[in-house]
Design a protein around this motif. Structure first.
Motif, PDB file in Angstrom:
ATOM      1  N   ASP A  66       0.816  -1.326  -0.148  1.00  0.00           N
ATOM      2  CA  ASP A  66      -0.091   0.067   0.087  1.00  0.00           C
ATOM      3  C   ASP A  66       1.038   1.321   0.051  1.00  0.00           C
ATOM      4  OD1 ASP A  66      -2.288  -1.607   2.146  1.00  0.00           O
ATOM      5  OD2 ASP A  66      -2.417  -1.202   0.282  1.00  0.00           O
ATOM      6  N   THR A  67       2.198   1.044   0.232  1.00  0.00           N
ATOM      7  CA  THR A  67       2.980   2.335  -0.011  1.00  0.00           C
ATOM      8  C   THR A  67       2.936   3.121  -1.268  1.00  0.00           C
ATOM      9  OG1 THR A  67       4.535   1.233   1.617  1.00  0.00           O
ATOM     10  CG2 THR A  67       5.551   2.862   0.218  1.00  0.00           C
ATOM     11  N   ALA A  68       2.734   4.219  -1.184  1.00  0.00           N
ATOM     12  CA  ALA A  68       2.803   5.030  -2.448  1.00  0.00           C
ATOM     13  C   ALA A  68       2.193   6.532  -1.887  1.00  0.00           C
ATOM     14  CB  ALA A  68       1.460   4.492  -3.128  1.00  0.00           C
ATOM     15  N   VAL A  69       2.297   7.400  -2.967  1.00  0.00           N
ATOM     16  CA  VAL A  69       1.833   8.790  -2.723  1.00  0.00           C
ATOM     17  C   VAL A  69       0.392   8.743  -3.083  1.00  0.00           C
ATOM     18  CG1 VAL A  69       1.893  11.101  -3.378  1.00  0.00           C
ATOM     19  CG2 VAL A  69       3.795   9.724  -3.338  1.00  0.00           C
ATOM     20  N   TYR A  70      -0.709   9.156  -2.036  1.00  0.00           N
ATOM     21  CA  TYR A  70      -2.116   9.079  -2.368  1.00  0.00           C
ATOM     22  C   TYR A  70      -2.466  10.713  -2.864  1.00  0.00           C
ATOM     23  CZ  TYR A  70      -2.277   4.432  -0.257  1.00  0.00           C
ATOM     24  OH  TYR A  70      -2.317   2.951  -0.307  1.00  0.00           O
ATOM     25  N   TYR A  71      -3.514  10.454  -3.849  1.00  0.00           N
ATOM     26  CA  TYR A  71      -3.789  11.853  -4.308  1.00  0.00           C
ATOM     27  C   TYR A  71      -5.224  11.777  -4.172  1.00  0.00           C
ATOM     28  CZ  TYR A  71       0.683  12.271  -6.405  1.00  0.00           C
ATOM     29  OH  TYR A  71       2.055  12.132  -6.772  1.00  0.00           O
ATOM     30  N   CYS A  72      -5.823  12.999  -3.876  1.00  0.00           N
ATOM     31  CA  CYS A  72      -7.086  13.095  -3.885  1.00  0.00           C
ATOM     32  C   CYS A  72      -7.649  13.695  -5.205  1.00  0.00           C
ATOM     33  CB  CYS A  72      -7.393  14.227  -2.652  1.00  0.00           C
ATOM     34  SG  CYS A  72      -9.230  14.933  -2.697  1.00  0.00           S
ATOM     35  N   LYS A  73      -8.796  13.465  -5.818  1.00  0.00           N
ATOM     36  CA  LYS A  73      -9.061  13.957  -7.109  1.00  0.00           C
ATOM     37  C   LYS A  73     -10.795  14.367  -6.897  1.00  0.00           C
ATOM     38  CE  LYS A  73     -10.090  12.202 -11.692  1.00  0.00           C
ATOM     39  NZ  LYS A  73     -10.034  10.921 -12.817  1.00  0.00           N
ATOM     40  N   SER A  74     -11.024  15.215  -7.796  1.00  0.00           N
ATOM     41  CA  SER A  74     -12.366  16.164  -7.568  1.00  0.00           C
ATOM     42  C   SER A  74     -12.681  15.887  -9.137  1.00  0.00           C
ATOM     43  CB  SER A  74     -12.634  17.329  -7.097  1.00  0.00           C
ATOM     44  OG  SER A  74     -13.515  17.859  -7.437  1.00  0.00           O
ATOM     45  N   THR A  75     -13.887  15.611  -9.424  1.00  0.00           N
ATOM     46  CA  THR A  75     -14.417  15.694 -10.719  1.00  0.00           C
ATOM     47  C   THR A  75     -15.763  16.014 -10.763  1.00  0.00           C
ATOM     48  OG1 THR A  75     -13.049  13.462 -11.420  1.00  0.00           O
ATOM     49  CG2 THR A  75     -15.019  13.970 -12.759  1.00  0.00           C
ATOM     50  N   LEU A  76     -16.280  16.872 -11.800  1.00  0.00           N
ATOM     51  CA  LEU A  76     -17.431  17.594 -11.710  1.00  0.00           C
ATOM     52  C   LEU A  76     -17.645  17.907 -13.136  1.00  0.00           C
ATOM     53  CD1 LEU A  76     -20.036  18.642 -10.511  1.00  0.00           C
ATOM     54  CD2 LEU A  76     -19.096  21.066 -10.458  1.00  0.00           C
ATOM     55  N   GLY A  77     -18.449  16.919 -14.132  1.00  0.00           N
ATOM     56  CA  GLY A  77     -18.401  17.102 -15.450  1.00  0.00           C
ATOM     57  C   GLY A  77     -17.089  16.754 -16.187  1.00  0.00           C
ATOM     58  N   SER A  78     -16.667  17.764 -16.879  1.00  0.00           N
ATOM     59  CA  SER A  78     -15.406  17.620 -17.611  1.00  0.00           C
ATOM     60  C   SER A  78     -14.066  18.258 -16.875  1.00  0.00           C
ATOM     61  CB  SER A  78     -15.409  18.327 -18.924  1.00  0.00           C
ATOM     62  OG  SER A  78     -15.852  19.753 -18.701  1.00  0.00           O
ATOM     63  N   LYS A  79     -14.447  18.795 -15.479  1.00  0.00           N
ATOM     64  CA  LYS A  79     -13.586  19.337 -14.889  1.00  0.00           C
ATOM     65  C   LYS A  79     -12.800  18.462 -13.935  1.00  0.00           C
ATOM     66  CE  LYS A  79     -15.421  24.016 -15.712  1.00  0.00           C
ATOM     67  NZ  LYS A  79     -15.730  25.217 -14.943  1.00  0.00           N
ATOM     68  N   VAL A  80     -11.696  18.327 -13.745  1.00  0.00           N
ATOM     69  CA  VAL A  80     -10.910  17.435 -13.106  1.00  0.00           C
ATOM     70  C   VAL A  80      -9.833  18.315 -12.134  1.00  0.00           C
ATOM     71  CG1 VAL A  80      -9.249  15.326 -12.788  1.00  0.00           C
ATOM     72  CG2 VAL A  80     -11.300  15.404 -14.656  1.00  0.00           C
ATOM     73  N   TYR A  81      -9.422  17.774 -10.896  1.00  0.00           N
ATOM     74  CA  TYR A  81      -8.674  18.555 -10.223  1.00  0.00           C
ATOM     75  C   TYR A  81      -8.101  17.642  -9.481  1.00  0.00           C
ATOM     76  CZ  TYR A  81     -11.243  22.817 -11.759  1.00  0.00           C
ATOM     77  OH  TYR A  81     -11.558  23.625 -12.277  1.00  0.00           O
ATOM     78  N   TRP A  82      -6.477  17.686  -9.129  1.00  0.00           N
ATOM     79  CA  TRP A  82      -5.719  16.837  -8.105  1.00  0.00           C
ATOM     80  C   TRP A  82      -5.345  17.621  -7.039  1.00  0.00           C
ATOM     81  CZ3 TRP A  82      -5.684  11.542  -8.990  1.00  0.00           C
ATOM     82  CH2 TRP A  82      -5.990  11.212 -10.132  1.00  0.00           C
ATOM     83  N   GLY A  83      -5.087  16.901  -6.061  1.00  0.00           N
ATOM     84  CA  GLY A  83      -4.344  17.408  -4.784  1.00  0.00           C
ATOM     85  C   GLY A  83      -2.999  17.280  -5.152  1.00  0.00           C
ATOM     86  N   GLN A  84      -2.179  17.694  -4.272  1.00  0.00           N
ATOM     87  CA  GLN A  84      -0.718  17.663  -4.294  1.00  0.00           C
ATOM     88  C   GLN A  84      -0.054  16.300  -3.805  1.00  0.00           C
ATOM     89  OE1 GLN A  84      -2.124  18.843  -1.761  1.00  0.00           O
ATOM     90  NE2 GLN A  84      -0.996  18.037   0.125  1.00  0.00           N
ATOM     91  N   GLY A  85      -0.836  15.487  -3.181  1.00  0.00           N
ATOM     92  CA  GLY A  85      -0.468  14.370  -2.558  1.00  0.00           C
ATOM     93  C   GLY A  85       0.102  14.114  -1.329  1.00  0.00           C
ATOM     94  N   THR A  86       0.040  12.980  -0.603  1.00  0.00           N
ATOM     95  CA  THR A  86       0.537  12.619   0.824  1.00  0.00           C
ATOM     96  C   THR A  86       1.097  11.218   0.556  1.00  0.00           C
ATOM     97  OG1 THR A  86      -0.159  12.649   2.993  1.00  0.00           O
ATOM     98  CG2 THR A  86      -1.710  11.848   1.625  1.00  0.00           C
ATOM     99  N   GLN A  87       2.289  11.207   1.223  1.00  0.00           N
ATOM    100  CA  GLN A  87       2.956  10.047   1.322  1.00  0.00           C
ATOM    101  C   GLN A  87       2.477   8.900   2.196  1.00  0.00           C
ATOM    102  OE1 GLN A  87       5.734   9.053  -0.987  1.00  0.00           O
ATOM    103  NE2 GLN A  87       5.199   7.031   0.156  1.00  0.00           N
ATOM    104  N   VAL A  88       2.166   7.765   1.879  1.00  0.00           N
ATOM    105  CA  VAL A  88       1.839   6.836   2.887  1.00  0.00           C
ATOM    106  C   VAL A  88       3.214   5.621   2.715  1.00  0.00           C
ATOM    107  CG1 VAL A  88       0.341   4.909   3.460  1.00  0.00           C
ATOM    108  CG2 VAL A  88      -0.404   7.427   2.800  1.00  0.00           C
ATOM    109  N   THR A  89       3.588   5.417   3.889  1.00  0.00           N
ATOM    110  CA  THR A  89       4.793   4.142   3.729  1.00  0.00           C
ATOM    111  C   THR A  89       4.407   3.276   4.921  1.00  0.00           C
ATOM    112  OG1 THR A  89       6.364   6.008   3.219  1.00  0.00           O
ATOM    113  CG2 THR A  89       7.040   3.840   4.072  1.00  0.00           C
ATOM    114  N   VAL A  90       4.350   1.950   4.458  1.00  0.00           N
ATOM    115  CA  VAL A  90       4.045   0.899   5.389  1.00  0.00           C
ATOM    116  C   VAL A  90       5.205   0.137   5.483  1.00  0.00           C
ATOM    117  CG1 VAL A  90       2.301  -0.867   5.718  1.00  0.00           C
ATOM    118  CG2 VAL A  90       1.421   1.186   4.493  1.00  0.00           C
ATOM    119  N   SER A  91       5.867  -0.058   6.751  1.00  0.00           N
ATOM    120  CA  SER A  91       6.941  -0.912   6.971  1.00  0.00           C
ATOM    121  C   SER A  91       6.474  -2.333   7.246  1.00  0.00           C
ATOM    122  CB  SER A  91       7.738  -0.362   7.944  1.00  0.00           C
ATOM    123  OG  SER A  91       7.149  -0.383   9.019  1.00  0.00           O
ATOM    124  N   SER A  92       7.528  -3.433   6.839  1.00  0.00           N
ATOM    125  CA  SER A  92       6.969  -4.855   6.850  1.00  0.00           C
ATOM    126  C   SER A  92       7.753  -5.377   8.321  1.00  0.00           C
ATOM    127  CB  SER A  92       7.681  -5.357   5.763  1.00  0.00           C
ATOM    128  OG  SER A  92       8.951  -5.356   5.616  1.00  0.00           O
TER     129      SER A  92
END
Length: 113
Positions: A87-113
């Motif tokens: 699950d380790t990745a940069v997680y991004y939020c996305k907003s969609t309204l019709g043809s308009k799409v926006y992204w957040g800047q992302g937040t890092q999630v790191t899962v250690s074993s």
């Protein structure tokens, strides 16, 4: 214009939990389809979960992750339980309204074993 700000990422051990938040501004939030996506190093960005008219989860997170939204707070959440190293990745939020799409800047999630 929609501005998205994610928060809540961090480092967690496998089996642990994290909660992500994404606050949106600049739109009628309740009309937007909101989603969480993630991108691991060397991989393409992939859908994690989407909430709009219906809720959709990637197979890899079903039963472990929960997406929710609070329209009064213009916020979408992602509760992540039973986290795995994959699950380790940069997680991004996305907003969609019709043809308009926006992204957040992302937040890092790191899962250690």
């Amino acid at each position: 214009q929609v501005h998205l700000v994610e928060s809540g990422g961090g480092l967690v051990q496998a089996g642990g939990s994290l909660g992500l938040s994404c606050v949106a501004s600049g739109s009628i939030f309740g009309l937007n389809t909101m989603g969480w996506y993630r991108q691991a190093p060397g991989k393409q960005r992939e859908l994690v979960a989407v909430i709009g008219g219906r809720t959709i989860y990637a197979d890899s997170v079903k039963g472990r992750f929960t997406i929710s939204r609070d329209n009064a707070k213009n916020t979408v959440y992602l509760q992540m339980n039973s986290l795995k190293p994959e699950d380790t990745a940069v997680y991004y939020c996305k907003s969609t309204l019709g043809s308009k799409v926006y992204w957040g800047q992302g937040t890092q999630v790191t899962v250690s074993s």
